[in-house]
Scaffold this active site. Structure first.
Site, PDB file in Angstrom:
ATOM      1  N   ASP A 107       0.741  -1.231   0.131  1.00  0.00           N
ATOM      2  CA  ASP A 107      -0.009  -0.101   0.059  1.00  0.00           C
ATOM      3  C   ASP A 107       1.116   1.144   0.166  1.00  0.00           C
ATOM      4  O   ASP A 107       0.819   2.107   0.855  1.00  0.00           O
ATOM      5  CB  ASP A 107      -0.935   0.092   1.248  1.00  0.00           C
ATOM      6  CG  ASP A 107      -2.163   0.880   1.208  1.00  0.00           C
ATOM      7  OD1 ASP A 107      -2.451   1.490   0.312  1.00  0.00           O
ATOM      8  OD2 ASP A 107      -2.204   1.561   2.326  1.00  0.00           O
ATOM      9  N   GLU A 143       3.447  -7.799   7.241  1.00  0.00           N
ATOM     10  CA  GLU A 143       2.312  -8.557   6.980  1.00  0.00           C
ATOM     11  C   GLU A 143       2.628  -9.657   5.979  1.00  0.00           C
ATOM     12  O   GLU A 143       1.857  -9.699   4.802  1.00  0.00           O
ATOM     13  CB  GLU A 143       1.209  -7.602   6.254  1.00  0.00           C
ATOM     14  CG  GLU A 143       0.747  -6.503   7.417  1.00  0.00           C
ATOM     15  CD  GLU A 143      -0.718  -5.865   7.312  1.00  0.00           C
ATOM     16  OE1 GLU A 143      -1.174  -5.988   5.985  1.00  0.00           O
ATOM     17  OE2 GLU A 143      -1.127  -5.182   8.054  1.00  0.00           O
ATOM     18  N   GLU A 151       0.540  -1.469  14.185  1.00  0.00           N
ATOM     19  CA  GLU A 151      -0.196  -0.809  13.283  1.00  0.00           C
ATOM     20  C   GLU A 151      -1.700  -0.696  13.835  1.00  0.00           C
ATOM     21  O   GLU A 151      -2.228  -2.013  14.056  1.00  0.00           O
ATOM     22  CB  GLU A 151      -0.314  -1.185  11.786  1.00  0.00           C
ATOM     23  CG  GLU A 151       0.759  -0.766  10.929  1.00  0.00           C
ATOM     24  CD  GLU A 151       0.561  -1.158   9.398  1.00  0.00           C
ATOM     25  OE1 GLU A 151      -0.249  -1.277   9.012  1.00  0.00           O
ATOM     26  OE2 GLU A 151       1.870  -1.540   8.802  1.00  0.00           O
TER      27      GLU A 151
HETATM   28  C1  GCB Z   1      -1.622  -2.224   6.580  1.00  0.00           C
HETATM   29  C2  GCB Z   1       0.044  -2.160   5.518  1.00  0.00           C
HETATM   30  C3  GCB Z   1       0.096  -0.807   5.589  1.00  0.00           C
HETATM   31  C4  GCB Z   1      -1.046  -0.183   4.932  1.00  0.00           C
HETATM   32  C5  GCB Z   1      -2.074  -0.202   5.987  1.00  0.00           C
HETATM   33  C6  GCB Z   1      -3.569   0.688   5.373  1.00  0.00           C
HETATM   34  O1  GCB Z   1      -1.781  -3.240   7.262  1.00  0.00           O
HETATM   35  O2  GCB Z   1       0.828  -2.956   6.627  1.00  0.00           O
HETATM   36  O3  GCB Z   1       1.097  -0.702   4.528  1.00  0.00           O
HETATM   37  O4  GCB Z   1      -0.845   0.924   4.564  1.00  0.00           O
HETATM   38  O5  GCB Z   1      -2.317  -1.403   6.312  1.00  0.00           O
HETATM   39  O6  GCB Z   1      -3.708   1.587   5.589  1.00  0.00           O
HETATM   40  O7  GCB Z   1      -4.153  -0.074   4.842  1.00  0.00           O
END
Ligand code: GCB
Length: 669
Positions: A178, A427, A574
């Site tokens: 992402d 992830e 996160e």
């Molecule tokens: C996640 C990812 C990250 C994304 C985030 C999101 O789990 O690790 O790279 O940006 O979610 O905002 O969807």
């Protein structure tokens, strides 16, 4: 051959550094990716091969111009630059290295038509002695071909897709991670000189005694060869953070002094920000390599004295438990993309300190060395991540590249006090049947390089089958599998361990759309190999958006389950919600600043309970700032989970987080 060490280029009495940053000639490889090779563009000035434009270095090339073809280019681009190599360098018998801080994703480099470097994997430095290829006292040319294509065996992974368009077939790049796949010469390009026999690499580990003696174990590796009869000697001086000679003693392990133990009475330790009134204290090791007939080589390495320990429940710095208050971040900004920029870095660290954070994860790849220098000096703890994100399709080739990225990362960052953990993936498909042996190997590999720091990863698969089954039964939004788009219409009826048969029915109970699809749906296999568990979870966002009332109990429950399963410290790597800066809705509604704040508050409640449970070592919100992603209907001009906008101005959430982080700092430290 390329040298073994990858020390950051620093000027000294014996070393000159010449920056090649600035404007370079640039052109896309069109009409096809191979044309530059077919026509051998590295044999002449790029401007003689066809039309070129001027492109800044360092910068991603994607967002500088208004041309969509540049932004969305897939395949090779070419850069070149001409420069003078001073005649004095030859007179002094210098050895000259060419060093790139990073080029994304793969690079081939020619100096005066000679291929000198071939490097794959972005975000990491590479270099080579090019003395033999230079024309001293004359004009020289460096040509760089850069490829941004990501495949199943690159780190990170991606794939190419052929589509048909109005004007014919076209290949586009797809990837599941992402963030925007920025490309180009992202960090500084340096030429630097050393004497013929030179300091090639240094390893330090640090410790201290109860009575305040700071200990630095050092080991110096040199490059170049001694003439017969020539001897070599390595001597060390320690400077304090005001560059004044410190009182110290050295006991060397070998006659030449290439390794040994340095002791400093009443040493000042390296402490994290807000854990001490003088955080980020750095000494300098002044290393002098003398030989009988050559010029001495002098290299100054910044060193912080600190220890890292971890138990089943805690993470300790200098024997004191540390609680991580931090972020996931990105190297990302307007116009320059992932290009290193000192003004931006300075602003970012000021914001990190303003908000009272003490740490962040370099999601999802190694950050610039210049950025890491700030972390060392400001006492910001770094969870240092390699570029493996959404790891899938486990193969030997991928494993090789994945471990190479870690080897290069560890070599680059091993001496940094700010680096407190290695993160081996974000992830990953850690529920895949091949994930267990794959990650067992990766963790073992990291341990073979560095035993002083714990290994972690940001996990998002489920810790137990129970949980996985329960979640896949929920009809909406919970199943994040390859078939994401279909999940709204599916409910899953049957689940069998590991090699899974899933029967899919439409929600109204009518016939199965597909009789059976085979997917692998298992629980996480990586946590067992880690020292510290990090988990990513989007309760109230991807799971039940709008429902903040589920958050507290779910987070409490999940963190406890991870700990119960593995008996290891746990932190949240996160959580978060998008908010479009300036969008206010009352009562709170998804995408509003109010909703982001409310979702955070619910997480804080869970964290406060978890902190009393004695295994929970930190919280990192996703994300520090808004950032660009690939174009998708779930992203409004990019990912908006930042507490700061992409321009680094605070949203309501930044003020909210600031209150919490400062309160935590005052309460804990
Ligand atoms: C996640 C990812 C990250 C994304 C985030 C999101 O789990 O690790 O790279 O940006 O979610 O905002 O969807």
């Amino acid at each position: 051959a390329s040298t073994a060490g990858i020390l950051y280029p620093r000027e000294s009495e014996s070393r000159e550094v010449k920056s090649l940053d600035g404007m370079w000639n640039f052109r896309l490889s069109l009409p096809d990716s191979l044309v530059g090779f077919k026509e051998r563009w590295y044999m002449k000035d790029l401007s003689k091969t066809g039309p070129v434009i001027q492109m800044p270095v360092p910068s991603s090339y994607n967002d500088v111009m208004v041309d969509k073809n540049i932004r969305d280019h897939v395949g090779l681009v070419w850069y070149d630059k001409s420069f003078f190599a001073p005649e004095s360098w030859r007179q002094q018998g210098y050895r000259v290295c060419l060093r790139f801080g990073s080029v994304n994703y793969a690079a081939q480099v020619w100096v005066n038509t000679h291929l000198v470097l071939n490097h794959e994997i972005g975000h990491l430095p590479f270099q080579r002695d090019i003395t033999a290829n230079l024309k001293f006292g004359r004009l020289n040319r460096i040509t760089v071909a850069v490829d941004n294509v990501l495949l199943a065996t690159t780190v990170p992974q991606g794939s190419l897709q052929n589509i048909s368009t109005n004007t014919g077939p076209k290949t586009i790049q797809t990837y599941t991670f992402d963030f925007f796949n920025y490309a180009g010469i992202h960090r500084s390009v340096f030429l630097y000189t050393t004497p013929i026999v030179y300091i090639d690499d240094v390893d330090v580990t640090t410790n201290f005694t109860e009575d305040g003696v700071g200990i630095i174990n050092y080991k110096v590796q040199y490059g170049g060869s001694l003439s017969s009869g020539e001897t070599l000697n390595c001597s060390i001086t320690v400077l304090n953070n005001e560059n004044v000679r410190e009182k110290f003693t050295v006991i060397t392990n070998d006659e030449e002094g290439l390794s040994g133990i340095i002791k400093i009475e009443n040493a000042k330790l390296w402490w994290p920000y807000l854990m001490h009134e003088e955080p980020g204290y750095m000494y300098t090791l002044e290393i002098r390599l003398s030989t009988t007939w050559n010029v001495d080589d002098i290299y100054r390495l910044p060193v912080g004295i600190r220890t890292i320990k971890w138990t089943n429940t805690a993470f300790l710095i200098n024997n004191k438990p540390a609680y991580l208050r931090g972020f996931g971040r990105h190297e990302d900004s307007d116009i320059r993309g992932k290009g290193m920029d000192y003004a931006l870095v300075t602003r970012d660290y000021d914001l990190i300190k303003w908000i009272g954070a003490n740490s962040y994860r370099t999601s999802h790849y190694p950050y610039a060395e210049e950025i890491m220098d700030f972390a060392d000096r400001h006492g910001i703890m770094i969870v240092d991540e390699c570029p493996s994100v959404d790891t899938d399709n486990f193969s030997d080739k991928l494993l090789k590249k994945h471990t190479t990225s870690l080897a290069e990362l560890i070599k680059r960052d091993k001496n940094r006090p700010s680096v407190i953990m290695w993160s081996i993936a974000n992830e990953p498909r850690s529920d895949h049947k091949d994930a267990d042996s794959y990650f067992k190997y990766v963790v073992g590999f990291v341990k073979s390089k560095d035993k002083t720091r714990p290994v972690t990863a940001a996990l998002n698969k489920w810790y137990s089958i129970d949980r996985a089954v329960k979640y896949t039964h929920l009809p909406f939004g919970e199943l994040r599998c390859k078939n994401n788009a279909n999940t709204h219409f599916l409910s899953i009826c049957t689940f069998v361990y590991r090699s899974v048969a899933i029967f899919v029915k439409t929600l109204d109970g009518s016939r199965p759309i597909t009789a059976a699809i085979a997917v692998q749906l298992d629980t996480d296999q990586l946590g067992q190999h880690l020292d510290i568990i990090g988990f990513n979870r989007y309760n109230g966002w991807y799971s039940l958006p709008g429902h903040t009332e589920i958050i507290k109990s779910r987070i409490e429950d999940e963190a406890a389950k991870w700990h119960a399963k593995h008996n290891k410290p746990v932190f949240m790597t996160e959580y978060g919600a998008d908010s479009y800066a300036g969008l206010h809705v009352s009562p709170s509604f998804v995408w509003s600043e109010e909703y982001q704040v409310e979702l955070m508050s619910e997480h804080f409640k869970a964290f406060d309970i978890l902190r009393t449970k004695n295994f929970f070592i930190g919280e990192m919100i996703w994300n520090f700032a808004d950032f660009k992603t690939e174009q998708s209907v779930t992203r409004v001009g990019g990912n908006k989970k930042g507490v700061f906008t992409r321009q680094r101005e605070p949203k309501s959430s930044a003020h909210h987080l600031r209150k919490r982080y400062w309160a935590l700092a005052n309460h804990l430290d």
